[in-house]
Write a protein that holds these residues in place. Structure first.
Motif, PDB file in Angstrom:
ATOM      1  N   ILE A 182       0.853  -1.015   0.200  1.00 34.33           N
ATOM      2  CA  ILE A 182       0.129   0.085   0.005  1.00 34.33           C
ATOM      3  C   ILE A 182       1.202   1.117  -0.185  1.00 34.33           C
ATOM      4  CG2 ILE A 182      -2.121   1.380   1.214  1.00 34.33           C
ATOM      5  CD1 ILE A 182      -2.137  -1.073   3.042  1.00 34.33           C
ATOM      6  N   THR A 183       0.667   1.765  -1.067  1.00 28.56           N
ATOM      7  CA  THR A 183       1.738   3.294  -0.834  1.00 28.56           C
ATOM      8  C   THR A 183       0.470   4.374  -0.733  1.00 28.56           C
ATOM      9  OG1 THR A 183       2.910   2.686  -2.828  1.00 28.56           O
ATOM     10  CG2 THR A 183       2.725   4.728  -2.829  1.00 28.56           C
ATOM     11  N   VAL A 184       1.683   5.481   0.393  1.00 33.51           N
ATOM     12  CA  VAL A 184       0.505   6.352   0.691  1.00 33.51           C
ATOM     13  C   VAL A 184       0.918   7.865   0.534  1.00 33.51           C
ATOM     14  CG1 VAL A 184      -0.458   7.608   3.055  1.00 33.51           C
ATOM     15  CG2 VAL A 184      -0.349   4.749   2.670  1.00 33.51           C
ATOM     16  N   ALA A 185       1.083   8.881  -0.365  1.00 34.09           N
ATOM     17  CA  ALA A 185       0.694  10.001  -0.558  1.00 34.09           C
ATOM     18  C   ALA A 185      -0.174  10.984  -0.087  1.00 34.09           C
ATOM     19  CB  ALA A 185       0.419  10.003  -2.478  1.00 34.09           C
ATOM     20  N   GLY A 186       0.281  12.426  -0.223  1.00 32.47           N
ATOM     21  CA  GLY A 186      -0.742  13.086  -0.262  1.00 32.47           C
ATOM     22  C   GLY A 186       0.255  14.373   0.555  1.00 32.47           C
ATOM     23  N   THR A 187      -0.207  15.284   0.602  1.00 31.03           N
ATOM     24  CA  THR A 187       0.719  16.636   1.175  1.00 31.03           C
ATOM     25  C   THR A 187       0.745  16.583   2.385  1.00 31.03           C
ATOM     26  OG1 THR A 187      -0.647  18.107  -0.447  1.00 31.03           O
ATOM     27  CG2 THR A 187       0.443  19.159   1.617  1.00 31.03           C
TER      28      THR A 187
END
Length: 458
Positions: free
Chosen positions: A59-64
């Protein structure tokens, strides 16, 4: 120009070198701290057979903001359910080991040094940035450990981040706002497109940002990713909230990596309230309010609901309730009352301001240190109405801003004290604090780390 000490650092560490010696070496071998692109890191990963982690679900988690806390809540739920879990995150607060953990335990110096040595040998003529080296280290350790689930927290952006060499089974975008403009662009549409680069064809893409830029949904459609979005496919509501809409309408928070609704978070947790999660497939009621931002909790549950539907409501509730993460609106002292938060952009500062309002009418004292490349004026503006006394500290790192410059960015009639070191700042604050006052230490991972080190010394 390099000094004699710099030259010495570029000599490969000896077999018995310490982790500290290795870290000094890694910081010296690449010309820039941030060097976006996947060519170099992919080439080394191929040599080490790290591009496939077939034994694990990734699971790859991106976001500001919100990446770290979303990973922390996913990790807690998976562990509650008896799964084995590896987490790669960045940056670290105090020890490098924090970046790689297995089943909620930081890996050892020996494990890291082994990985460093293998990667150093494999890279040969290829130069790697510190972050690329760190990412490969996490992947190497996970390849050996074979946890059932691997959580990869994106460092910067998504499309060109080193974590994106892995084709994730599930991708997540927690929030979108303006930060790192020189790398990601100066509009939410541009930022969104960079972060959507973690999406994969025919794979789940959970979107926790309620005001989702068109660039995200357009890219999801272009690559045929299965987009699953807040307020469209899933929603959440506070059980005792009487407002007409308390789902995620203002995704603002404190994590590098946290993101949340401005009216429904930690300060509500004191009254033991609960919340509900719902979608077309599943409804979970009476979930204890988390210690971490609620919007991120809902995003984490959306991942679980779609990718791990077999997990029980009880495991989800217990995991979400128990999850925590250092430096994210964390109380570190009870007397005097001191909280720390790594908030360093306007999006995170806005959320922090809502948290601080829960302490009123207590006097709130700020101790702030920031980096030069952050929008200090915008961050401070979000907090001006919440802070009663300002203290600024210079950060002794290359990118660190000085206290005098930060004080000039403050648009308020309140005076601001300025300090050259964390020790001097804290001594001054302690000498004038009252029993009911609340201190908030914020502005950067470096700021929180420096304060944490000071507390350890006593």
């Amino acid at each position: 120009m390099k000094t004699d000490n710099d030259t010495q650092l570029t000599v490969k560490p000896a077999k018995d070198a310490s982790l500290s010696q290795w870290l000094d070496y890694l910081l010296s071998i690449h010309p820039t701290e941030i060097d976006m692109g996947l060519t170099r890191v992919t080439a080394v990963a191929e040599r080490l057979s790290l591009l496939s982690l077939a034994d694990s679900k990734v699971i790859t988690v991106a976001g500001t903001n919100g990446k770290g806390t979303t990973c922390a809540m996913l990790e807690a739920v998976f562990l509650q359910a008896g799964k084995t879990v590896g987490v790669y995150s960045s940056p670290h607060l105090v020890n490098f080991n924090e970046r790689v953990r297995l089943n909620h335990i930081d890996v050892t110096d020996a494990q890291i040094i082994e990985a460093f040595s293998v990667i150093e040998h494999a890279r040969a003529e290829i130069s790697l940035s510190f972050f690329e080296f760190a990412t490969l280290t996490g992947l190497y350790i996970f390849k050996l450990a074979k946890p059932e689930i691997i959580l990869l927290e994106v460092g910067l952006g998504g499309r060109l981040d080193a974590t994106n060499i892995i084709d994730a089974d599930v991708s997540v975008i927690t929030s979108i706002d303006i930060d790192h403009q020189e790398y990601l662009g100066d509009t939410r549409e541009l930022v969104g497109r960079e972060k959507a680069g973690v999406f994969r064809t025919e794979c789940l893409a959970v979107i926790g940002e309620p005001d989702c830029p068109n660039s995200i949904t357009e890219y999801a459609q272009a690559v045929n990713a299965y987009a699953y979005s807040v307020n469209k496919d899933f929603s959440y509501v506070i059980a005792n909230d009487t407002s007409t809409d308390n789902t995620s309408t203002d995704n603002t928070s404190t994590d590098n990596t946290s993101t949340d609704n401005t009216s429904t978070d930690n300060m509500s947790a004191d009254n033991r309230s609960t919340w509900h999660y719902s979608s077309a497939n599943r409804s979970i009621e009476a979930i204890p309010l988390p210690r971490l931002p609620l919007a991120n909790a809902a995003t984490a549950i959306a991942v679980i609901e779609q990718a791990f539907p077999q997990l029980s409501d009880n495991d989800i509730k217990q995991g979400i309730a128990n999850a925590s993460l250092s430096g994210r609106f964390e109380q570190v002292l009870e007397q005097p009352k001191v909280w720390v938060d790594v908030a360093h952009n306007p999006h995170a500062a806005k959320y922090l301001a809502t948290q601080l309002q829960g302490f009123k009418p207590a006097r709130i004292i700020a101790l702030c240190g920031m980096l030069k490349d952050k929008d200090a004026a915008a961050v401070l503006k979000e907090l001006e109405d919440s802070i009663d006394e300002w203290n600024f500290v210079s950060l002794p790192v290359e990118r660190g801003n000085d206290a005098k410059t930060l004080a000039k960015e403050l648009n308020t009639s309140l005076s601001a004290s300025q300090f050259d070191s964390m020790d001097l700042a804290w001594r001054s604050i302690k000498s004038n604090i009252n029993a009911d006052d609340v201190v908030i230490v914020f502005g950067s991972f470096y700021t929180v780390a420096a304060f944490s080190e000071l507390l350890k010394k006593g």
